[in-house]
Design an enzyme around this catalytic site. Structure first.
Site, PDB file in Angstrom:
ATOM      1  N   GLU A 168      91.746  20.690  64.443  1.00 49.21           N
ATOM      2  CA  GLU A 168      91.260  21.513  65.670  1.00 49.21           C
ATOM      3  C   GLU A 168      92.497  22.315  65.926  1.00 49.21           C
ATOM      4  O   GLU A 168      93.243  22.051  66.869  1.00 49.21           O
ATOM      5  CB  GLU A 168      91.245  20.579  66.916  1.00 49.21           C
ATOM      6  N   LYS A 191      87.310  21.627  64.121  1.00 48.58           N
ATOM      7  CA  LYS A 191      86.607  21.993  65.507  1.00 48.58           C
ATOM      8  C   LYS A 191      87.512  23.459  65.973  1.00 48.58           C
ATOM      9  O   LYS A 191      88.842  23.420  65.959  1.00 48.58           O
ATOM     10  CB  LYS A 191      87.166  20.920  66.416  1.00 48.58           C
TER      11      LYS A 191
END
Length: 298
Positions: free
Chosen positions: A179, A216
């Site tokens: 992420e 993400k």
């Protein structure tokens, strides 16, 4: 975790319609999450605060609206992984009772800003935590970095660190979510996202065939920017964080990005409070889940 169980979870992560519920608020973000839920203080110490947030998470995951038909996976904070839902360990409860894949937030926060970005702090005892998570039935992990400026050196450092740690997690038998969040207030956000895309594609190209990851990412300014990542054979799923956008805005933005699914936290619980009676709560949670599910459909 058995190989067969891992394969079942992998298939669910790759193929199911739905989204990932991000239930991984940690010490720094927990007070704000509780405040949004309608609990503004009232705890004497951190232990009581985490008891309150665990009760909040328990109410979510045990609700009839929360199940694997629309929620593919849930990201847990480490303290939640070590607790129970209805007398069953949290990871087992999610998979066995709800058919929701359990994931673990494994980072320890962000280092100070450097070159317009924040890499992750060191993660002491990572391999030991991964072994414990795997033994508890966790499928994968999530770790967050932050991009705040268009700075190629900073963005490349973020991506290099993420993939380096991801390979360690893969070696432990789990599937990492990488992420590198681009702050929604980043000046020339689209420029930062293009540099990020190029850096991620370079790192994805270095992975062995059996080294699988998920990504993400902040919903991009240019629709479908991350299609090359989605189509990459080493990428199980590309998911979107809400990044501070209100739920309706985040859903509308997400719908413009084919095969990118949600992994929302604040947006999931927007407008849902502790004070609601069970019927009102269930209706509100069901509406939120349905709207995010609709935005995430292939």
């Amino acid at each position: 975790m058995s190989a067969a169980l891992n394969a079942d979870m992998l298939k669910h992560m790759k193929d199911a319609d739905g989204f990932i519920a991000a239930l991984d608020q940690s010490g720094g973000s927990t007070p704000n999450a509780l405040k949004a839920y309608g609990i503004d203080g009232g705890w004497k110490n951190e232990a009581e605060m985490f008891d309150m947030v665990h009760a909040m998470r328990s109410r979510i995951v045990t609700n009839e609206a929360f199940n694997g038909d629309r929620v593919i996976a849930a990201i847990l904070f480490e303290a939640t992984m070590d607790r129970d839902f209805e007398g069953i360990s949290a990871p087992r409860y999610l998979w066995e009772k709800k058919h929701v894949v359990p994931l673990l937030k494994c980072d320890k926060g962000l280092a100070p800003l450097e070159n317009g970005c924040q890499v992750m702090k060191d993660i002491p005892g990572l391999e030991d935590t991964m072994k414990r998570a795997k033994d508890l039935g966790v499928f994968g992990t999530k770790m967050r970095s932050r991009v705040a400026e268009v700075n190629e050196a900073g963005i490349k450092a973020v991506v290099a660190q993420q993939f380096e740690v991801a390979k360690r997690i893969i070696a432990c038998g789990l599937c990492p979510i990488i992420e590198p969040e681009v702050d929604i207030n980043t000046p020339n956000k689209a420029g930062a996202e293009k540099i990020l895309l190029d850096a991620m594609m370079e790192e994805l190209g270095k992975l062995a065939a059996d080294q699988l990851v998920m990504l993400k990412l902040t919903i991009p300014e240019v629709d479908n920017l991350y299609t090359p990542c989605i189509e990459h054979p080493n990428c199980v799923r590309v998911v979107a964080l809400s990044g501070g956008y209100p739920r309706d805005d985040a859903n509308a933005r997400l719908k413009k990005n084919t095969n990118m699914i949600a992994s929302f936290s604040r947006a999931l619980m927007e407008g849902i409070t502790f004070q609601m009676d069970d019927e009102t709560y269930t209706k509100a949670l069901d509406g939120s889940i349905q709207s995010i599910y609709d935005a995430s459909k292939k």
